[in-house]
Design an enzyme around this catalytic site. Structure first.
Site, PDB file in Angstrom:
ATOM      1  N   SER A 100     -18.311  90.398  30.721  1.00  0.00           N
ATOM      2  CA  SER A 100     -18.130  91.711  31.341  1.00  0.00           C
ATOM      3  C   SER A 100     -18.897  91.797  32.659  1.00  0.00           C
ATOM      4  O   SER A 100     -18.680  90.999  33.568  1.00  0.00           O
ATOM      5  CB  SER A 100     -18.529  92.798  30.346  1.00  0.00           C
ATOM      6  N   ASP A 230      -7.901  94.012  25.813  1.00  0.00           N
ATOM      7  CA  ASP A 230      -9.188  94.468  26.335  1.00  0.00           C
ATOM      8  C   ASP A 230      -8.985  95.852  26.946  1.00  0.00           C
ATOM      9  O   ASP A 230      -8.315  96.002  27.963  1.00  0.00           O
ATOM     10  CB  ASP A 230      -9.690  93.481  27.389  1.00  0.00           C
ATOM     11  N   HIS A 259     -12.380  93.702  24.053  1.00  0.00           N
ATOM     12  CA  HIS A 259     -13.412  93.372  25.041  1.00  0.00           C
ATOM     13  C   HIS A 259     -14.597  92.669  24.377  1.00  0.00           C
ATOM     14  O   HIS A 259     -15.151  91.719  24.925  1.00  0.00           O
ATOM     15  CB  HIS A 259     -13.875  94.663  25.725  1.00  0.00           C
TER      16      HIS A 259
END
Length: 279
Positions: A100, A230, A259
């Site tokens: 991320s 995601d 995610h």
């Protein structure tokens, strides 16, 4: 008894960065996502330690156990902090794995500071090239999305983090999801350890930073991993675009994965990471 202070480095601007450094062998450096800490890598740290690697993970400035400083929560400082850690530990031939926001941090570190020190890069559910909708990035998310994050954080950070963890982050809002209370609580715990100011400013860092030039500079083998479900970092505006900018990149898509797939599907992701590292 060894001093706990050995688990911190001090940056040039006086920030204490907490880190874990376990094992020996080729180093793997893990870069966590927003608003978490190095604890988010538990499943990977233990796995790669058991495979004979040296595993290193730090808490980003303002996050986890690192200094809750007021300012300088941006990708340039994040990457410089990693450079300071790599220099202190004299890391060479290192694998950098970022999730991320940490994927952006890792890419920026490799592009700006990693010359001669980095063997490979992995970006998992990562934010590059840029999340925000701009004239040059018309598929991005509108600024109102990130303004909403900021408003929720400022109003009731604890509830906001609970909502993120129990909903879109792990895909627990999907009808067929197998919900883990432990994962939700651990996400919330990590988030609440960090500083509200760092997390507030970090939203701008992860959403508005344009990593295009960083990605173009990276020449080490790079694996981009992304779940096609995601809900935090949509794949079409991140992984697919990042791949086009990398000189030596490969994309691996995980059907239906969320995610937070590093945690929910560690049994699948970890062997794939190992295969790339050893390949």
């Amino acid at each position: 008894m060894t001093s706990m202070m050995q688990n911190f480095i001090k940056t040039e601007d006086g920030i204490e960065i907490f880190y874990k450094d376990w094992g020996s062998g080729q180093p793997i450096v893990f870069h966590h996502g927003w608003p978490l800490s190095s604890d988010d890598w538990d499943a990977q740290l233990l796995y790669f330690l058991s495979k004979g690697y040296r595993v290193i993970a730090h808490d980003r400035r303002g996050h986890g156990r690192s200094t809750q400083v007021s300012d300088d929560h941006d990708i340039a400082h994040y990457a410089a902090d990693v450079a300071a850690l790599a220099a202190k530990l004299d890391l060479r031939d290192a694998i950098h794995i970022g999730h991320s926001t940490g994927g952006g941090e890792a890419a920026a570190y490799v592009a700006r500071h990693g010359a001669g020190r980095v063997a490979k890069l992995v970006m998992v559910g990562a934010v590059p090239p840029i999340m925000l909708r701009t004239p040059s990035n018309p598929g991005g998310l509108p600024i109102e999305v990130f303004d909403g994050f900021r408003a929720q954080l400022a109003t009731n950070r604890s509830q906001f983090y609970l909502d993120v963890a129990s909903g879109p982050f792990y895909g627990f809002n999907r009808a067929d999801a197998k919900v883990s209370t432990g994962m939700i609580q651990n996400w919330w715990r990590q988030g609440m350890m960090g500083g509200a100011k760092a997390h507030y400013d970090g939203i701008k860092a992860f959403s508005e930073t344009d990593f295009t030039e960083d990605l173009k500079k990276i020449d080490v083998p790079t694996l981009v991993m992304h779940g096609d479900d995601d809900q935090i970092v949509p794949i079409d505006n991140s992984a697919r675009l990042a791949l086009k900018l990398l000189k030596n990149g490969a994309l691996k898509i995980y059907e239906g994965y969320p995610h937070g797939m590093l945690t929910t599907h560690a049994d699948v992701i970890n062997p794939d990471l190992l295969a790339f590292i050893e390949g």
